[in-house]
Design an enzyme around this catalytic site. Structure first.
Site, short mmCIF file in Angstrom:
data_model
loop_
_atom_site.label_atom_id
_atom_site.label_comp_id
_atom_site.label_asym_id
_atom_site.label_seq_id
_atom_site.Cartn_x
_atom_site.Cartn_y
_atom_site.Cartn_z
N LYS A 168 -41.20 11.09 -28.58
CA LYS A 168 -40.66 10.96 -27.22
C LYS A 168 -41.75 11.24 -26.19
O LYS A 168 -41.81 10.58 -25.15
CB LYS A 168 -39.49 11.93 -27.00
CG LYS A 168 -38.30 11.66 -27.89
CD LYS A 168 -37.20 10.94 -27.15
CE LYS A 168 -36.17 10.31 -28.07
NZ LYS A 168 -35.51 11.27 -28.95
N LYS B 61 -31.03 -3.66 -40.44
CA LYS B 61 -29.81 -2.97 -40.06
C LYS B 61 -29.23 -3.44 -38.73
O LYS B 61 -29.97 -3.86 -37.85
CB LYS B 61 -30.17 -1.49 -39.89
CG LYS B 61 -29.38 -0.55 -40.77
CD LYS B 61 -30.00 0.82 -40.71
CE LYS B 61 -29.22 1.74 -39.81
NZ LYS B 61 -29.75 3.09 -39.79
N LYS C 205 -28.29 -1.21 -31.99
CA LYS C 205 -28.15 -1.56 -30.58
C LYS C 205 -29.45 -2.16 -30.03
O LYS C 205 -29.45 -3.17 -29.36
CB LYS C 205 -27.77 -0.32 -29.78
CG LYS C 205 -26.82 -0.64 -28.66
CD LYS C 205 -26.44 0.60 -27.86
CE LYS C 205 -26.31 1.82 -28.70
NZ LYS C 205 -26.65 3.08 -28.20
#
Ligand code: TRP
Length: 331
Positions: free
Chosen positions: A111, A195, A198
């Site tokens: 992050k 997979k 989103k």
């Protein structure tokens, strides 16, 4: 009875992959365990969500989980930010978390690299807050994906360190909840890649209208059909079969497997219509329930209030014990 706990980030709508990959298991766990499910809204603050949309996101995700079958009568369902005991235990545990280990956390490093302008202290101590979520109910099991395994390991480190430091055996070591092979259903995306996710933009959402589902399934990538008998399916076709296996009856699956194996599958129109129809059979009742629950603000308010009462009962007991262990005494 063993305790299971899971935190849910309030980010966006649920898709079929979430439903088969996690939520169905949560629904089943409710029968066997003392379950805590909560919306981790404090955790979502590390990225500074828009105050105008935070509440909508939280109540949206909550409505979706309730519509899928998380049951406030069977489980304790709550919003993290309505449990002040979590904030206090987080403060206390922060005193035992070291900068070196926090800086080494994979999720933190990632992050920090992605958002160098927003490396805030909350991001650094994200694992401490997550450990607090788990330890405040002394959970036995936490269902976690690969990306959360390190956080769970850190939770065990914090728990063991606390026990050792104060010479107690207070915190249990929470374990990852391991699903049986037959419980783990991975739903691939509709774009022939991996997979359903989103960020990959290849999802069927529980909230999609039937027309949207049909359009997405019709648009899924296919090939020209098998070139002979019993050939291996390319990824894009195997993916459609994977979804079919999750949503359709065994007879339907057998029918299309047969067509493929005999080398007769040419045009995917029929398979796709069937697949769309069977997906809609799963999602439609859920979508209707989501909309009903979202609009029933009284039901939502009562649910989170009752959830908070139950969660605070357990949380305040832990906090009382921890304060005493650390030497806080009433005057
Ligand atoms: N960090 C988790 C995630 O990103 C969410 C979460 C917060 C959580 N607290 C938790 C998960 C406690 C399990 C247990 O998905």
């Amino acid at each position: 009875m063993k305790t299971v706990l899971s935190g849910i980030r309030p980010t966006g709508s649920l898709h079929l992959g979430n439903y088969y990959g996690a939520i169905i298991n949560f629904i089943n766990m409710q029968e066997k365990y003392n379950c805590y499910f909560f919306i981790a809204d404090w955790h979502s603050l590390t990225t500074h969500p828009d105050p105008k949309t935070l509440h909508v996101n939280v109540s949206g995700v909550l409505s979706e989980y309730l519509a899928c079958g998380l049951d406030p009568k069977k489980s304790t369902i709550y919003i993290q930010s309505s449990i002040p005991e979590i904030a206090e235990l987080y403060l206390l545990l922060n005193m035992h978390a070291y900068l070196g280990e926090l800086e080494k956390t994979v999720s933190f490093k990632e992050k920090a690299r992605q958002n160098p302008q927003n490396i805030n202290a909350g991001l650094l101590t994200y694992p401490v807050l997550m450990a607090t979520d788990i330890l405040i109910h002394n959970a036995d099991f936490v269902p976690v994906g690969k990306d959360q395994e390190q956080h769970l390991e850190m939770t065990r480190n914090f728990a063991a360190r606390f026990n050792h430091k104060y010479g107690v055996e207070y915190f249990k070591m929470p374990a990852a909840y391991i699903h049986g092979e037959d419980e783990l259903i991975k739903i691939p995306g509709l774009d022939g890649s991996g997979k359903m996710g989103k960020s990959e933009g290849n999802c069927v959402y529980l909230l999609d209208e039937p027309k949207t589902v049909e359009k997405k399934v019709k648009g899924a990538l296919t090939d020209n059909g098998p070139e002979g008998e019993n050939t291996q399916k390319p990824d894009c076709i195997e993916n459609l079969f994977s979804i079919l296996r999750a949503v359709s009856t065994p007879e339907v699956v057998k029918h299309y497997e047969g067509l493929w194996d005999r080398g007769e599958q040419r045009w995917y129109g029929s398979l796709k219509s069937q697949l769309a129809e069977d997906i809609i059979k799963v999602t439609n009742p859920i979508r209707e329930r989501i909309n009903d629950i979202r609009n029933d603000t009284k039901y939502l308010a009562r649910t989170v209030e009752e959830g908070a009462v139950k969660a605070r009962e357990s949380a305040s007991k832990t906090l009382r014990d921890i304060r005493e262990i650390m030497g806080f005494k009433p005057f």
